[in-house]
Design an enzyme around this catalytic site. Structure first.
Site, PDB file in Angstrom:
ATOM      1  N   GLU A 128      -2.411  -3.199 -11.573  1.00 16.28           N
ATOM      2  CA  GLU A 128      -2.355  -1.854 -12.140  1.00 16.28           C
ATOM      3  C   GLU A 128      -1.014  -1.642 -12.831  1.00 16.28           C
ATOM      4  O   GLU A 128       0.003  -1.984 -12.241  1.00 16.28           O
ATOM      5  CB  GLU A 128      -2.529  -0.772 -11.069  1.00 16.28           C
ATOM      6  CG  GLU A 128      -2.584   0.621 -11.697  1.00 16.28           C
ATOM      7  CD  GLU A 128      -2.753   1.754 -10.672  1.00 16.28           C
ATOM      8  OE1 GLU A 128      -2.736   1.490  -9.458  1.00 16.28           O
ATOM      9  OE2 GLU A 128      -2.900   2.894 -11.115  1.00 16.28           O
ATOM     10  N   ALA A 271       2.906   0.755  -2.889  1.00 18.65           N
ATOM     11  CA  ALA A 271       1.782  -0.070  -2.458  1.00 18.65           C
ATOM     12  C   ALA A 271       0.673   0.027  -3.494  1.00 18.65           C
ATOM     13  O   ALA A 271       0.762   0.823  -4.426  1.00 18.65           O
ATOM     14  CB  ALA A 271       1.257   0.398  -1.099  1.00 18.65           C
ATOM     15  N   GLU A 307      -3.255   4.600   0.348  1.00 16.26           N
ATOM     16  CA  GLU A 307      -3.956   3.436  -0.233  1.00 16.26           C
ATOM     17  C   GLU A 307      -5.368   3.332   0.315  1.00 16.26           C
ATOM     18  O   GLU A 307      -6.307   3.028  -0.421  1.00 16.26           O
ATOM     19  CB  GLU A 307      -3.181   2.144   0.003  1.00 16.26           C
ATOM     20  CG  GLU A 307      -1.723   2.156  -0.467  1.00 16.26           C
ATOM     21  CD  GLU A 307      -1.508   2.641  -1.894  1.00 16.26           C
ATOM     22  OE1 GLU A 307      -2.411   2.455  -2.734  1.00 16.26           O
ATOM     23  OE2 GLU A 307      -0.430   3.228  -2.153  1.00 16.26           O
ATOM     24  N   HIS A 310      -7.680   5.747  -1.393  1.00 18.59           N
ATOM     25  CA  HIS A 310      -8.067   5.349  -2.750  1.00 18.59           C
ATOM     26  C   HIS A 310      -9.425   4.636  -2.765  1.00 18.59           C
ATOM     27  O   HIS A 310     -10.066   4.565  -3.806  1.00 18.59           O
ATOM     28  CB  HIS A 310      -7.031   4.394  -3.344  1.00 18.59           C
ATOM     29  CG  HIS A 310      -5.940   5.060  -4.137  1.00 18.59           C
ATOM     30  ND1 HIS A 310      -6.178   6.046  -5.053  1.00 18.59           N
ATOM     31  CD2 HIS A 310      -4.589   4.841  -4.168  1.00 18.59           C
ATOM     32  CE1 HIS A 310      -5.023   6.418  -5.620  1.00 18.59           C
ATOM     33  NE2 HIS A 310      -4.051   5.702  -5.096  1.00 18.59           N
TER      34      HIS A 310
HETATM   35  N1  TRP Z   1      -1.824   2.864  -7.551  1.00 12.20           N
HETATM   36  C1  TRP Z   1      -0.597   2.699  -6.835  1.00 12.20           C
HETATM   37  C2  TRP Z   1      -0.523   3.845  -5.875  1.00 12.20           C
HETATM   38  O1  TRP Z   1      -0.210   4.891  -6.062  1.00 12.20           O
HETATM   39  C3  TRP Z   1       0.590   2.726  -7.731  1.00 12.20           C
HETATM   40  C4  TRP Z   1       1.153   1.402  -8.092  1.00 12.20           C
HETATM   41  C5  TRP Z   1       1.409   0.393  -7.278  1.00 12.20           C
HETATM   42  C6  TRP Z   1       1.621   0.982  -9.333  1.00 12.20           C
HETATM   43  N2  TRP Z   1       2.006  -0.620  -7.943  1.00 12.20           N
HETATM   44  C7  TRP Z   1       2.134  -0.291  -9.205  1.00 12.20           C
HETATM   45  C8  TRP Z   1       1.662   1.581 -10.560  1.00 12.20           C
HETATM   46  C9  TRP Z   1       2.695  -0.970 -10.255  1.00 12.20           C
HETATM   47  C10 TRP Z   1       2.205   0.911 -11.609  1.00 12.20           C
HETATM   48  C11 TRP Z   1       2.726  -0.370 -11.475  1.00 12.20           C
HETATM   49  O2  TRP Z   1      -0.952   3.925  -4.878  1.00 12.20           O
HETATM   50 ZN    ZN Z   2      -2.039   6.067  -5.452  1.00 14.19          ZN
END
Ligand code: TRP
Ligand code: ZN
Length: 878
Positions: A128, A271, A307, A310
């Site tokens: 991500e 995370a 997490e 999600h």
């Molecule tokens: N989706 C992750 C969270 O909020 C966010 C995240 C984790 C992220 N690692 C990343 C976003 C690296 C950008 C780049 O829980």
């Molecule tokens: Zn998140």
């Protein structure tokens, strides 16, 4: 702005559905430290909603293409074009075909920590938002959902553990490759590429299990470095509690046979929620009473829950495009906040969440980086993982619940899950689920997602004794923000009460109707409310529980605030009233050098401390003074960080002196009994006792310092040891260095604890701190390659040491700019976050403002910047 390539502005308005879909992905990853081979077989299918005859265009990022075949036949060079960043098939052979792509990666050279990289010798991925394209060519956008099967192959010695998303299908030795083994993982749930993950390495497994509400067993695994198994207990406990909570509060069950978590020590963020295989910064997994503070435990509980949650809000329902990021992040933050509120003290949790919101998000919203919760354009999506998207995004969900009520909110959530499961959705989809479930028109509410800036509510009240009425006049303004000069009025759920002279709530009636749930709705620029049946002039208690993320400006007197601080039935507003008294004094002292009269504050503090009904954690939050940055934000312009520091220090000393006897008794009464317990009530007592310790040391009397040093030496847990060290670090006494050295010697082999040591030193408000920080950058404990170390030392200096970062001679700015430039070549994401510490530069007094601007310009004008840093520099200067 990068000089090499003028980067594209990506706009929400330009969204088009993908031209090609990928139904299944078969990945074959052969791990090697510098030559990892990836074969991706993509079942491509023309999207019926796409453009007729559109070519196949797949994204890449720094890729090396080895081989390309279609249905087994190698492609002629003329039928495709490949660059490191793009693979194009101008004339696809069919509307439905299998493309096989082989790429070669060097995970050891990957310092950005995006895509496939190595951390402490282990292989892991971060995809991500746009990391999958660093592994193979792909339509790397969240609205392309595919079913993944992943075969991983590795040296058995080097990587005995091989993990990916979903369930394990097969594993064993690789025939005719001695020493190699493999594992095949299959994830039945279609997902976007950003949720892909793979891990390989020498890891120890902490195993547990969970049975879902409908009776399905789930194997739980937390993978940590060997020898750290004992440190994962709290994370595992938090995971099981999260799983149960999501069933009970949202009716959401887990949906695979296994749920794995891997802790790594090099990670850009907190995370990542990869389907069935969450990857964590190890700081949010590992804890023991000796090495983690109560705050660390709370952080682990919150991030594990986040997490896990999600899985439904993000994974089962994902985002159509990255503009919708708040759809998963704001909602999931709201869910983790509620989980922690249920697990701990709800009012205390709310107070700490609002403190974070104001410090991070209100500051962002008031400066050049302000943007809507759903931005409408970006150059670099990595720069939009912000407090606005996360924290303000969570506030919007909370307001929806306030507006719709508990049952309406749950009905809307249920409908959202029912209608959009398996889809890539938008904010419109989310809001229309609530509209449909409750019949409420949410078109005005939608403005919260579009309009940046913290709304201001100006409120004044008039009591009419003869009529027994109280008129509340409210005006609403939303300040201009970059690209948005004119704003429309928003709908603001304002929870309130009318507090009588004796401190009790008076009736809350509009005409002869009681105000439902104590919430009135502001939806115009100007409004008046006439409350009736009042036999005395009330004091309004406004925005109870911080029901809306707004600034309330009222005409409350100090006497009114004292009444609220000591007797409001809403605990949040008791906290807020106390903070408001302190803030007014600090502003006046910092701006005009006005003398501090602490009587009102100390008598309010005295009454709070005496109140046996109040939770110690609540008292600790309430009595910790507003931070220097909060005072700066409230002042808004011509800020002199030294004057603020002096004012706050003086107030702290005055309160510590006035309340010395009480804090002394408190310190003794709250002495720990028996062994360490991590529960919220025990943590609250420690928080209050540590607050007393800090007030008692405030004038650096021999007594106060000695007490802190003793606590530092005898503590059997990190919360008490670290609080004592923090207190000592704030005073220029020999015991400071003595304790810092002892702490280093004791914990030098534990990098997460060493981060605390770096952090405290980076925060010291003294002119030699800059040299100290520069010195620490060459210490063996420090590494520019590790984001946690960089954040602890340089990040905390820039974001958390207002007097030294903002040195009048500009040396603090120059230093941070130098680190940003040095880091940019390695890890642009961490570099750009560090640069965002300049975001309030326009609010400074002229000398500092000029110095900050010239450091920012120097960064902006550097050749070859990453898009990440160029974007922050440009927007900061605009
Ligand atoms: N989706 C992750 C969270 O909020 C966010 C995240 C984790 C992220 N690692 C990343 C976003 C690296 C950008 C780049 O829980
Ligand atoms: Zn998140």
């Amino acid at each position: 702005m990068s000089h090499d390539t003028e980067t594209q502005l990506i706009r929400l308005a330009d969204y088009r559905p993908p031209e090609w879909l990928v139904e299944t992905v078969h990945l074959d990853v052969s791990l090697h430290p510098t030559q990892t081979r990836v074969t991706a077989r993509l079942a491509l299918k023309r999207n019926p909603k796409g453009t007729v005859g559109a070519p196949v265009v797949l994204e890449g990022d720094g890729l090396t293409l080895v081989r390309l075949t279609i249905d087994g036949t190698p492609l002629a060079g003329s039928s495709y074009s490949a660059t490191p960043d793009r693979l194009t098939l101008p004339n696809p052979p069919a509307d439905d075909f299998a493309l096989e792509i082989e790429t070669l990666l060097d995970p050891t050279a990957n310092t950005q920590l995006m895509g496939l990289y190595r951390s402490s010798g282990n292989y892991c991925t971060q995809c991500e938002p746009e990391g999958f394209r660093r592994i193979t060519y792909f339509p790397d956008r969240p609205d392309v959902l595919s079913v993944y099967t992943t075969r991983i192959e590795a040296d058995k010695e080097e990587a005995p553990v091989l993990l990916s998303n979903g369930n394990l299908e097969k594993s064993g030795p690789v025939e005719d490759k001695p020493g190699r083994h493999y594992a095949v993982w299959h994830d039945p749930w279609p997902k976007p590429s950003y949720l892909f993950a793979l891990v390989g390495g020498k890891l120890a497994k902490v195993a547990d299990h969970f049975v879902t509400a409908s009776g399905k067993p789930v194997e739980l695994g937390i993978y940590v470095e060997q020898g750290k198994e004992k440190l994962a207990g709290y994370a595992m406990d938090s995971l099981k509690r999260s799983m149960r909570w999501d069933e009970e509060k949202f009716g959401r069950e887990y949906d695979l046979d296994v749920f794995n978590i891997v802790a790594v020590s090099d990670f850009n963020m907190g995370a990542m929620e990869n389907k069935g295989l969450n990857v964590f910064n190890d700081k949010y997994v590992l804890a023991s009473p000796q090495t983690a503070t109560d705050g660390d435990y709370a952080g682990i509980e919150g991030v594990i829950a986040h997490e896990y949650f999600h899985n439904w809000t993000g994974n089962r329902i994902t985002c159509r495009d990255w503009f919708q990021l708040c759809l998963k992040e704001g909602l999931t933050v709201y869910r983790d906040q509620e989980f922690s509120a249920d697990a701990r003290s709800r009012p205390v949790k709310r107070i700490s969440d609002v403190r974070v919101l104001k410090a991070a998000q209100f500051t962002e919203d008031g400066g050049p980086l302000a943007h809507p919760v759903r931005p409408n354009a970006y150059r670099e999506i990595n720069n939009f993982y912000t407090a606005t998207v996360y924290q303000k995004g969570a506030e919007l969900v909370r307001m929806l619940k306030t507006l719709l009520g508990e049952r309406g909110f749950r009905a809307g959530m249920d409908l959202y899950f029912q209608n959009h499961d398996g889809e890539a959705a938008t904010i419109e989809d989310f809001l229309s689920s609530f509209a449909e479930a409750t019949g409420r028109n949410l078109s005005q509410f939608a403005l919260w997602y579009e309009q940046a800036g913290t709304p201001q509510l100006k409120v004044s009240g008039t009591y009419d004794a003869s009529a027994g009425t109280y008129r509340l006049d409210v005006t609403q303004t939303v300040p201009p923000t970059p690209g948005q000069s004119d704003k429309q009025p928003m709908v603001i759920p304002l929870a309130l009460g009318l507090v009588g002279p004796n401190g009790a709530d008076m009736p809350l009636m509009l005409g002869n109707q009681p105000v439902e749930n104590g919430v009135v709705e502001i939806n115009q620029a100007q409004q008046s409310f006439l409350f009736t049946g009042l036999d005395a002039a009330p004091v309004p208690s406004l925005n109870r529980g911080f029901s809306a993320p707004v600034n309330v400006v009222s005409d409350l007197t100090q006497k009114d605030r004292v009444l609220l601080a000591t007797s409001d039935s809403d605990p949040f507003n008791r906290f807020d009233a106390f903070q408001g008294i302190a803030l007014d004094m600090l502003k006046a002292a910092a701006r005009e050098g006005r003398e501090l009269h602490v009587d009102a504050l100390s008598s309010a503090a005295h009454r709070l401390l005496q109140d046996k009904a109040l939770d110690p954690a609540f008292k600790a939050q309430t009595l910790s003074l507003p931070g220097e940055q909060e005072v700066a934000r409230e002042l808004g312009q011509n800020v002199d960080p030294d004057a603020i520091h002096t004012a706050r220090k003086t107030l702290h000393e005055a309160l510590g002196t006035t309340l010395q006897a009480e804090f002394t008794t408190l310190y003794q009464d709250l002495a720990p009994e028996g062994g360490f317990k991590a529960d919220a009530a025990s943590a609250g007592r420690r928080a209050l006792r540590n607050l007393a310790l800090d007030y008692l040391a405030t004038t650096a009397t021999a007594d106060g310092i000695a007490r802190a040093l003793t606590q530092f030496n005898v503590a059997d847990n990190m919360t008490e040891r670290f609080a004592a060290l923090a207190t000592l670090s704030r005073h220029d006494v020999p015991e400071r260095e003595q304790a810092l050295n002892a702490f280093y010697n004791q914990f030098q082999n534990d990098p997460l604890v060493i981060d605390k040591w770096l952090m405290l030193q980076a925060q010291i408000a003294a002119p030699d701190t800059l040299d100290r920080v520069k010195g620490l950058m060459t210490h063996t404990a420090f590494s520019l390659a590790n984001p946690n170390r960089v954040r602890a030392l340089v990040g905390v200096f820039a974001h958390g040491n207002p007097t030294q970062f903002n040195r009048a001679d500009g040396a603090g700015y120059d230093f941070v700019a130098d680190v940003v430039l040095k880091l940019d070549g390695k890890n642009p994401q961490v570099a750009s976050r560090l640069l965002s510490s300049f975001r309030s530069w326009r609010q400074l007094e002229p000398v500092r403002r000029a110095a900050a601007e010239s450091a920012l310009r120097r960064v902006a004008e550097t050749q070859g910047l990453s898009v990440d840093v160029a974007d922050i520099a440009t927007r900061s200067l605009a």
